[in-house]
Design a protein around this motif. Structure first.
Motif, PDB file in Angstrom:
ATOM      1  N   GLU A 119      12.719  -8.717  39.256  1.00  6.22           N
ATOM      2  CA  GLU A 119      12.134  -9.544  40.307  1.00  6.22           C
ATOM      3  C   GLU A 119      12.799  -9.270  41.652  1.00  6.22           C
ATOM      4  O   GLU A 119      12.109  -9.144  42.674  1.00  6.22           O
ATOM      5  N   GLN A 120      14.130  -9.158  41.665  1.00  7.04           N
ATOM      6  CA  GLN A 120      14.814  -8.868  42.921  1.00  7.04           C
ATOM      7  C   GLN A 120      14.468  -7.474  43.442  1.00  7.04           C
ATOM      8  O   GLN A 120      14.310  -7.275  44.653  1.00  7.04           O
ATOM      9  N   LEU A 121      14.350  -6.508  42.542  1.00  2.00           N
ATOM     10  CA  LEU A 121      13.927  -5.168  42.950  1.00  2.00           C
ATOM     11  C   LEU A 121      12.529  -5.207  43.554  1.00  2.00           C
ATOM     12  O   LEU A 121      12.250  -4.545  44.558  1.00  2.00           O
ATOM     13  N   THR A 122      11.647  -5.999  42.950  1.00  2.00           N
ATOM     14  CA  THR A 122      10.275  -6.124  43.443  1.00  2.00           C
ATOM     15  C   THR A 122      10.235  -6.758  44.828  1.00  2.00           C
ATOM     16  O   THR A 122       9.573  -6.258  45.749  1.00  2.00           O
ATOM     17  N   ALA A 124      12.586  -6.842  47.002  1.00  2.00           N
ATOM     18  CA  ALA A 124      13.176  -5.923  47.977  1.00  2.00           C
ATOM     19  C   ALA A 124      12.182  -4.834  48.358  1.00  2.00           C
ATOM     20  O   ALA A 124      12.029  -4.488  49.545  1.00  2.00           O
ATOM     21  N   GLN A 125      11.480  -4.291  47.368  1.00  2.00           N
ATOM     22  CA  GLN A 125      10.495  -3.240  47.650  1.00  2.00           C
ATOM     23  C   GLN A 125       9.371  -3.751  48.546  1.00  2.00           C
ATOM     24  O   GLN A 125       8.835  -3.015  49.376  1.00  2.00           O
ATOM     25  N   LEU A 126       9.050  -5.036  48.422  1.00  2.00           N
ATOM     26  CA  LEU A 126       8.014  -5.646  49.250  1.00  2.00           C
ATOM     27  C   LEU A 126       8.541  -6.084  50.609  1.00  2.00           C
ATOM     28  O   LEU A 126       7.799  -6.651  51.413  1.00  2.00           O
ATOM     29  N   GLY A 127       9.824  -5.843  50.852  1.00  2.00           N
ATOM     30  CA  GLY A 127      10.403  -6.173  52.151  1.00  2.00           C
ATOM     31  C   GLY A 127      10.749  -7.634  52.329  1.00  2.00           C
ATOM     32  O   GLY A 127      10.945  -8.092  53.462  1.00  2.00           O
ATOM     33  N   ARG A 128      10.883  -8.383  51.205  1.00  2.00           N
ATOM     34  CA  ARG A 128      11.166  -9.809  51.326  1.00  2.00           C
ATOM     35  C   ARG A 128      12.651 -10.105  51.486  1.00  2.00           C
ATOM     36  O   ARG A 128      13.028 -11.215  51.861  1.00  2.00           O
ATOM     37  N   HIS A 129      13.509  -9.155  51.184  1.00  2.00           N
ATOM     38  CA  HIS A 129      14.939  -9.331  51.435  1.00  2.00           C
ATOM     39  C   HIS A 129      15.619  -7.975  51.491  1.00  2.00           C
ATOM     40  O   HIS A 129      15.059  -6.963  51.055  1.00  2.00           O
ATOM     41  N   LYS A 130      16.828  -7.963  52.068  1.00  2.00           N
ATOM     42  CA  LYS A 130      17.613  -6.739  52.182  1.00  2.00           C
ATOM     43  C   LYS A 130      18.980  -6.897  51.515  1.00  2.00           C
ATOM     44  O   LYS A 130      19.908  -6.153  51.795  1.00  2.00           O
ATOM     45  N   LYS A 131      19.089  -7.884  50.638  1.00  2.00           N
ATOM     46  CA  LYS A 131      20.348  -8.112  49.940  1.00  2.00           C
ATOM     47  C   LYS A 131      20.573  -6.995  48.925  1.00  2.00           C
ATOM     48  O   LYS A 131      19.653  -6.640  48.183  1.00  2.00           O
ATOM     49  N   PRO A 132      21.775  -6.434  48.874  1.00  2.00           N
ATOM     50  CA  PRO A 132      22.016  -5.333  47.934  1.00  2.00           C
ATOM     51  C   PRO A 132      21.955  -5.773  46.477  1.00  2.00           C
ATOM     52  O   PRO A 132      22.314  -6.900  46.137  1.00  2.00           O
ATOM     53  N   ILE A 133      21.487  -4.860  45.652  1.00  2.00           N
ATOM     54  CA  ILE A 133      21.331  -5.073  44.215  1.00  2.00           C
ATOM     55  C   ILE A 133      22.128  -3.989  43.500  1.00  2.00           C
ATOM     56  O   ILE A 133      21.998  -2.803  43.824  1.00  2.00           O
ATOM     57  N   LEU A 134      22.933  -4.394  42.539  1.00  2.00           N
ATOM     58  CA  LEU A 134      23.778  -3.421  41.846  1.00  2.00           C
ATOM     59  C   LEU A 134      23.667  -3.572  40.336  1.00  2.00           C
ATOM     60  O   LEU A 134      23.733  -4.688  39.815  1.00  2.00           O
ATOM     61  N   ASN A 160       7.872   2.514  48.123  1.00  2.00           N
ATOM     62  CA  ASN A 160       8.891   2.039  49.062  1.00  2.00           C
ATOM     63  C   ASN A 160      10.230   1.885  48.340  1.00  2.00           C
ATOM     64  O   ASN A 160      10.928   0.894  48.517  1.00  2.00           O
ATOM     65  N   GLY A 161      10.565   2.868  47.543  1.00  2.00           N
ATOM     66  CA  GLY A 161      11.776   2.787  46.738  1.00  2.00           C
ATOM     67  C   GLY A 161      13.040   2.600  47.543  1.00  2.00           C
ATOM     68  O   GLY A 161      13.993   1.965  47.087  1.00  2.00           O
ATOM     69  N   GLY A 162      13.066   3.131  48.758  1.00  2.00           N
ATOM     70  CA  GLY A 162      14.242   3.001  49.594  1.00  2.00           C
ATOM     71  C   GLY A 162      14.558   1.564  49.945  1.00  2.00           C
ATOM     72  O   GLY A 162      15.712   1.211  50.189  1.00  2.00           O
ATOM     73  N   LEU A 163      13.537   0.708  49.962  1.00  2.00           N
ATOM     74  CA  LEU A 163      13.742  -0.693  50.306  1.00  2.00           C
ATOM     75  C   LEU A 163      14.413  -1.463  49.177  1.00  2.00           C
ATOM     76  O   LEU A 163      14.941  -2.554  49.399  1.00  2.00           O
ATOM     77  N   MET A 164      14.391  -0.916  47.958  1.00  2.00           N
ATOM     78  CA  MET A 164      14.999  -1.634  46.833  1.00  2.00           C
ATOM     79  C   MET A 164      16.511  -1.702  46.962  1.00  2.00           C
ATOM     80  O   MET A 164      17.145  -2.590  46.427  1.00  2.00           O
ATOM     81  N   ASN A 165      17.097  -0.748  47.655  1.00  2.00           N
ATOM     82  CA  ASN A 165      18.515  -0.826  48.024  1.00  2.00           C
ATOM     83  C   ASN A 165      19.426  -1.069  46.826  1.00  2.00           C
ATOM     84  O   ASN A 165      20.385  -1.821  46.912  1.00  2.00           O
ATOM     85  N   TYR A 166      19.097  -0.465  45.674  1.00  2.00           N
ATOM     86  CA  TYR A 166      19.945  -0.731  44.512  1.00  2.00           C
ATOM     87  C   TYR A 166      20.979   0.371  44.316  1.00  2.00           C
ATOM     88  O   TYR A 166      20.774   1.518  44.643  1.00  2.00           O
TER      89      TYR A 166
END
Length: 201
Positions: A119-122, A124-134, A160-166
């Motif tokens: 859900e967080q990856l999704t 982020a990909q939709l541009g709803r947040h930029k919080k890092p995911i690890l 938009n995989g780059g937006l997932m920021n994982y």
């Protein structure tokens, strides 16, 4: 976001079959407390959830547990939490956990852990947040998921995989430095007031 104040940790309510999973949870909790980073998590005291929460408390850190009413007994709510938030349902639980955290770490876990992570990856990909995911890839636990994500990207389903920021770490001691490095570019871009730069992060 200039620094990480709290990390939301997703993980199993069972200990798993490998003792390395519990050891990783305890180590992460200790490191978070020592670096004065609070824990936001699902509020249970069983399995990896209990291991990370107890480690944070044992070393003087802050724990915010968020648990739905119907799981208070099943997951054995964590009574040592600095703050325990009881929600009406899973949706409210996940929203509060998101709101209270600056970053997300997924330790090994089951379907619930996977669902929360994806859900967080999704979002982020939709541009709803930029919080890092690890992904804490203890013993290669998350490698199958990483492979699936790579397959989705190569097949043209992730645009938009780059937006997932994982990020992926196989050593617990690398988690906090990796997250700190992940938020640094966002912070500088926000300070510069350049929305286009932030959007590319």
């Amino acid at each position: 976001m200039s620094k990480i104040r709290r990390i939301c940790v997703y993980c199993g309510s069972s200990p798993g079959s490998d003792p390395a999973y519990v050891a990783a949870a305890r180590r992460l909790g200790r490191l978070m407390a020592e670096h004065r980073i609070g824990l936001v998590y699902g509020g249970g005291s069983n399995g990896l959830m209990g291991a990370v929460a107890n480690a944070v408390v044992d070393h003087g850190g802050e724990v915010v547990g968020v648990i739905p009413e119907f799981l208070r007994t099943k997951e054995n709510q964590f009574d040592r939490a600095t703050e325990l938030v009881v929600t009406r349902d899973m949706h409210e639980r996940k929203q509060i956990m998101f709101d209270r955290a600056d970053a997300f770490v997924a330790l090994p876990g089951g379907i619930g852990t996977l669902e929360e992570l994806v859900e967080q990856l999704t979002w982020a990909q939709l541009g709803r947040h930029k919080k890092p995911i690890l992904l804490a890839d203890i013993g290669g636990f998350w490698q199958p998921l990483v492979t699936v994500l790579q397959t989705m990207r190569s097949a043209g389903f992730i645009h938009n995989g780059g937006l997932m920021n994982y990020r992926v770490c196989d050593r617990v001691d690398d988690i906090l430095p990796t997250l700190a490095a992940a938020v640094a570019p966002v912070s500088e871009a926000e300070k510069a007031g350049d929305p286009a730069t932030v959007a590319r992060m």
